[in-house]
Design a protein around this motif. Structure first.
Motif, PDB file in Angstrom:
ATOM      1  N   LEU A  57       3.370  -9.135 -15.465  1.00 39.73           N
ATOM      2  CA  LEU A  57       2.111  -8.869 -14.778  1.00 39.73           C
ATOM      3  C   LEU A  57       1.023  -8.448 -15.751  1.00 39.73           C
ATOM      4  N   THR A  93       0.172  -5.039  -3.881  1.00 39.77           N
ATOM      5  CA  THR A  93       0.764  -5.046  -5.215  1.00 39.77           C
ATOM      6  C   THR A  93       1.259  -3.662  -5.616  1.00 39.77           C
ATOM      7  N   SER A 152       4.128 -10.778  -5.053  1.00 36.88           N
ATOM      8  CA  SER A 152       3.795 -10.995  -6.468  1.00 36.88           C
ATOM      9  C   SER A 152       4.322  -9.869  -7.340  1.00 36.88           C
ATOM     10  N   ILE A 157       4.621 -12.283 -10.647  1.00 35.11           N
ATOM     11  CA  ILE A 157       3.795 -13.478 -10.796  1.00 35.11           C
ATOM     12  C   ILE A 157       2.344 -13.177 -10.427  1.00 35.11           C
ATOM     13  N   GLY A 159       0.651 -14.897  -8.175  1.00 33.44           N
ATOM     14  CA  GLY A 159       0.423 -15.197  -6.774  1.00 33.44           C
ATOM     15  C   GLY A 159      -0.078 -16.582  -6.442  1.00 33.44           C
ATOM     16  N   GLY A 185      -5.612 -13.643  -9.129  1.00 32.46           N
ATOM     17  CA  GLY A 185      -4.552 -13.232 -10.043  1.00 32.46           C
ATOM     18  C   GLY A 185      -4.910 -11.993 -10.843  1.00 32.46           C
ATOM     19  N   ILE A 188      -4.163  -8.782  -8.838  1.00 38.12           N
ATOM     20  CA  ILE A 188      -2.697  -8.691  -8.772  1.00 38.12           C
ATOM     21  C   ILE A 188      -2.150  -8.141 -10.077  1.00 38.12           C
TER      22      ILE A 188
END
Length: 205
Positions: A57, A93, A152, A157, A159, A185, A188
């Protein structure tokens, strides 16, 4: 030390290239690769997958910034949708990082494997949901963002494998869906990084 550095460089390069070719987030490639490297280095088995998820991440922060810049230049990012999805994404998240901290490596590994299989089925399937639904109101967008963020964080990840199908199903063009997903992203990745750092530090106190 040099061998480990080369391994990390190889993982970064391979995840970038394969993600571009396959159209999936680099986290699906980076997490299992980091898991293998961390185990080879003798990391604590009870924490090894959590470290891989959090590291993935964090790397996505830089990938997202690069993608946002490129898509924004082409005017493809639907920023209003990003604004609507972002609150739920951040909450989901952060919650995902907390949930992951409560799960052991085996169950997290099973969850990651199941998600990867679902993404593979989705990519192979000819069935499409594009254009079947209308975009929901703000509450619905927050809920959708929360689900995207939660999953996620649990699988490390950005997403995209969820955000793009969701947006195209809601009559957003594939061009805007991909660009908007890239922008989503970033929250996230930032929230995931903060979440995993926070739960990690909490365990040490």
């Amino acid at each position: 030390m040099s061998e480990a550095l080369l391994a990390y460089l190889a993982v970064g390069a391979a995840s970038g290239v394969l993600a571009g070719l396959l159209g999936v987030g680099g986290g699906l490639i980076m997490v299992p690769a980091l898991l293998y490297i961390f185990r080879q280095q003798g990391f604590d088995e009870s924490l090894v997958l959590h470290l891989a998820l959090g590291t993935s991440l964090t790397v996505i922060v830089f990938n997202a910034l690069s993608s946002i810049r490129a898509h924004h230049k082409r005017g493809a990012v639907h920023w209003e949708l990003v604004r609507q999805l972002a609150p739920g994404i951040v909450i989901g998240t952060l919650l995902g990082a907390v949930v992951a901290e409560q799960m052991n490596t085996l169950w997290l590994q099973r969850l990651f494997g199941a998600f990867a299989l679902l993404v593979g089925v989705q990519m192979l399937s000819a069935a499409k949901a594009a254009g079947r639904f209308d975009l929901p109101e703000m509450a619905g967008q927050t809920f959708a963002g929360g689900i995207i963020g939660l999953i996620s964080a649990l699988v490390g990840i950005g997403g995209g494998s969820m955000t793009v199908p969701y947006l195209t199903a809601c009559r957003i063009s594939i061009r805007e869906a991909v660009a908007t997903s890239a922008a989503c992203g970033l929250p996230i990745a930032l929230a995931g990084t903060v979440g995993y750092l926070w739960v990690g530090w909490s365990n040490k106190l």
